[in-house]
Write a protein that holds these residues in place. Structure first.
Motif, PDB file in Angstrom:
ATOM      1  N   MET A  66     159.864 -50.413 -53.946  1.00 42.68           N
ATOM      2  CA  MET A  66     160.585 -49.209 -54.382  1.00 42.68           C
ATOM      3  C   MET A  66     160.503 -48.114 -53.328  1.00 42.68           C
ATOM      4  O   MET A  66     161.517 -47.503 -52.981  1.00 42.68           O
ATOM      5  CB  MET A  66     160.006 -48.692 -55.702  1.00 42.68           C
ATOM      6  N   ILE A  67     159.312 -47.843 -52.803  1.00 46.52           N
ATOM      7  CA  ILE A  67     159.170 -46.746 -51.836  1.00 46.52           C
ATOM      8  C   ILE A  67     159.823 -47.119 -50.512  1.00 46.52           C
ATOM      9  O   ILE A  67     160.454 -46.275 -49.875  1.00 46.52           O
ATOM     10  CB  ILE A  67     157.688 -46.291 -51.671  1.00 46.52           C
ATOM     11  N   LYS A  68     159.696 -48.380 -50.092  1.00 47.55           N
ATOM     12  CA  LYS A  68     160.353 -48.797 -48.848  1.00 47.55           C
ATOM     13  C   LYS A  68     161.861 -48.596 -48.950  1.00 47.55           C
ATOM     14  O   LYS A  68     162.495 -48.116 -48.012  1.00 47.55           O
ATOM     15  CB  LYS A  68     160.041 -50.274 -48.543  1.00 47.55           C
ATOM     16  N   THR A  69     162.432 -48.950 -50.085  1.00 51.35           N
ATOM     17  CA  THR A  69     163.873 -48.818 -50.275  1.00 51.35           C
ATOM     18  C   THR A  69     164.311 -47.366 -50.183  1.00 51.35           C
ATOM     19  O   THR A  69     165.241 -47.035 -49.448  1.00 51.35           O
ATOM     20  CB  THR A  69     164.291 -49.414 -51.637  1.00 51.35           C
ATOM     21  N   VAL A  70     163.639 -46.489 -50.914  1.00 50.53           N
ATOM     22  CA  VAL A  70     164.067 -45.087 -50.935  1.00 50.53           C
ATOM     23  C   VAL A  70     163.857 -44.422 -49.575  1.00 50.53           C
ATOM     24  O   VAL A  70     164.665 -43.600 -49.151  1.00 50.53           O
ATOM     25  CB  VAL A  70     163.382 -44.305 -52.085  1.00 50.53           C
TER      26      VAL A  70
END
Length: 180
Positions: A55-59
């Motif tokens: 999730m954090i990598k994507t955002v």
């Protein structure tokens, strides 16, 4: 511009991160949004680490400029891109713990003093937060600590702006802006 701000719970990471994001007009992402599942009351169920990291990598890859706030030293080496600036916040324990106690009351109200389950959660949280500045060798504490953060900073091949002491948000912003 990729900025990481971290420190102990109650050190002012979120407050500073949001203020800096407003000043620079860039998004702020808080580690708690990714570490914890949305629950009522909040901060009771941890998210699966693989899901959290994805999730954090994507955002972060969707944005060229951002601020990430919170401790992520154990999230893995391939989660975050290189930071342009890393800021570490430290407050004397008595100030930090008083802030946390006030924040918990503001967040939850008197239930933390009169509901047996919530009393225990409140005391457990404050006890956990108080362990931050104690030497883990002496205490046996294995969670997030000043030593963990200092060891992580030593392992970086980048200088970290360390803001140690009880400064106002404006004073901290000035220190950061002087570095940018």
């Amino acid at each position: 511009m990729k900025i990481h701000i971290f420190g102990a719970s109650g050190s002012g990471v979120t407050t500073l991160g949001r203020a800096l994001a407003t000043k620079l007009n860039i998004p702020y992402f808080d580690s708690d949004q990714y570490f914890w599942m949305p629950t009522d009351p909040p901060f009771t169920t941890k998210r699966n680490p693989n899901e959290r990291n994805q999730m954090i990598k994507t955002v972060l890859t969707e944005n060229d400029r951002w601020i990430f706030g919170g401790s992520s030293v154990s999230w893995g080496n391939d989660v975050f891109p290189d930071f342009d600036l890393i800021v570490f916040l430290w407050l004397p324990p008595e100030i930090r713990l008083n802030r946390l106690k006030n924040r918990e009351f503001e967040r939850y109200g008197s239930i933390i003093y009169n509901d047996p389950e919530r009393i225990k959660k409140y005391h457990d949280f404050i006890e956990w937060a108080a362990q931050y500045d104690i030497d883990p060798i002496e205490s046996g504490f294995t969670g997030r600590s000043l030593k963990v953060h200092e060891d992580w900073m030593k392992g970086l091949n980048k200088e970290v702006l360390q803001i140690r002491g009880n400064f106002t948000v404006e004073e901290k912003l000035k220190k950061i802006m002087d570095r940018l």
